[in-house]
Design an enzyme around this catalytic site. Structure first.
Site, short mmCIF file in Angstrom:
data_model
loop_
_atom_site.label_atom_id
_atom_site.label_comp_id
_atom_site.label_asym_id
_atom_site.label_seq_id
_atom_site.Cartn_x
_atom_site.Cartn_y
_atom_site.Cartn_z
N GLU A 84 43.35 57.57 31.79
CA GLU A 84 44.71 57.71 31.26
C GLU A 84 44.67 58.01 29.77
OE1 GLU A 84 46.24 54.04 32.88
OE2 GLU A 84 46.12 54.91 34.88
N GLY A 117 45.80 54.03 41.10
CA GLY A 117 47.21 53.79 41.33
C GLY A 117 47.80 54.52 42.53
N SER A 121 42.41 51.73 42.92
CA SER A 121 43.03 51.16 44.13
C SER A 121 42.19 50.07 44.79
CB SER A 121 43.39 52.26 45.13
OG SER A 121 44.38 53.12 44.57
P1 PGA Z 1 44.45 50.73 40.01
O1 PGA Z 1 43.95 51.11 38.52
O2 PGA Z 1 43.64 49.55 40.46
O3 PGA Z 1 45.91 50.41 39.84
O4 PGA Z 1 44.20 51.93 40.87
C1 PGA Z 1 42.60 51.03 38.18
C2 PGA Z 1 42.40 51.44 36.73
O5 PGA Z 1 43.05 52.38 36.27
O6 PGA Z 1 41.58 50.84 36.01
#
Ligand code: PGA
Length: 252
Positions: A95, A166, A205
């Site tokens: 991100e 996510g 996830s």
């Molecule tokens: P998530 O995010 O478990 O919500 O998929 C993992 C992360 O971005 O570290």
């Protein structure tokens, strides 16, 4: 090797709910065979680090600037995070690579700054869906590793396929195992013997229902958990799945 279960709270949590979540984790964590880490937003770091001092739960940050101080409006340096009570820092999360244009060179500079300040870095790598569909995932991840890690790196690596973050989707167990073996080989060739002993987390996830299977794969040294780390029961269930792997009991 002790697994590390790290919670990345991302941009979630105000003082009251962050403190409540930390208190709930602390009260229920008990004796775990894994290391447990939460990475709350920077606004909560000092409060939660103080609240959890003496607890087994480690506290870390989600990013740092590459410089120790200076004219960088809105940024936070590694020494400031250390001063606030952080012991760890996540760097190069996809991100940040996407939203803030962070290149491997930027991530490398941040790793050096973190280590100089006494923070343990968790460096994230991972391919996009288009790159995986094109069969480029191994090349992409190897370039991220060699570009982001200094030759004396002694921190943690997190493999997070961008398309799994996510989304509720995860790679197959075979694909995770194959990528982790590839990352191990790349670490050994880039870092020498040290690369053979570093923890490689899987992220994307991770939830209570898939944690046991993922955590028991070869070369998986723990998890970087986003959404599920915001619910105490889910985060602890993932930690217990890791514990079951450590003690040889395969959980549900
Ligand atoms: P998530 O995010 O478990 O919500 O998929 C993992 C992360 O971005 O570290």
């Amino acid at each position: 090797m002790r697994q590390l279960i790290a919670g990345n709270w991302k941009m979630n949590g105000k003082l009251a709910d962050g403190a409540a979540l930390a208190a709930s984790l602390d009260a229920q964590a008990g004796d775990l065979a894994c290391d447990l880490l939460i990475c709350p937003p920077a606004t909560l770091l000092a409060t939660l680090a103080a609240q959890l001092s003496g607890s087994k739960i480690h506290v870390g940050a989600q990013d740092c600037h590459a410089k120790p101080s200076g004219a960088h409006t809105g940024d936070i340096s590694a020494p400031m995070l250390r001063d606030a009570g952080a012991a760890w820092v996540i760097l190069g999360h996809s991100e940040r690579r996407a939203d803030h244009g962070e290149s491997d060179a930027v991530v490398l500079a941040k790793v050096l700054a973190a280590v100089a300040a006494g923070l343990a870095p968790i460096v994230c790598v991972g391919e996009t869906e288009a790159q995986r569909l094109a069969g480029e995932q191994n090349t992409v991840v190897a370039l991220q590793l060699t570009g982001s890690l200094p030759p004396d790196f002694a921190g943690v690596v997190a493999y997070e396929p961008v398309w799994a973050i996510g989304t509720g989707r995860t790679p197959s167990e075979a694909d995770v195992a194959e990528m982790h073996a590839h990352i191990r080989a790349t670490l050994v060739s880039h870092l020498g013997a040290t690369g053979g002993g570093l923890r490689i987390l899987y992220g994307g996830s991770v939830k209570p229902s898939n944690a046991a299977a993922l955590m028991s794969l070869p070369e998986v040294g723990g998890a970087l958990v986003g959404g599920a780390s915001l619910v105490a029961a889910d985060f602890l269930a993932i930690a217990h799945a890791s514990d079951a792997v450590a003690t040889g009991v395969r959980a549900g």
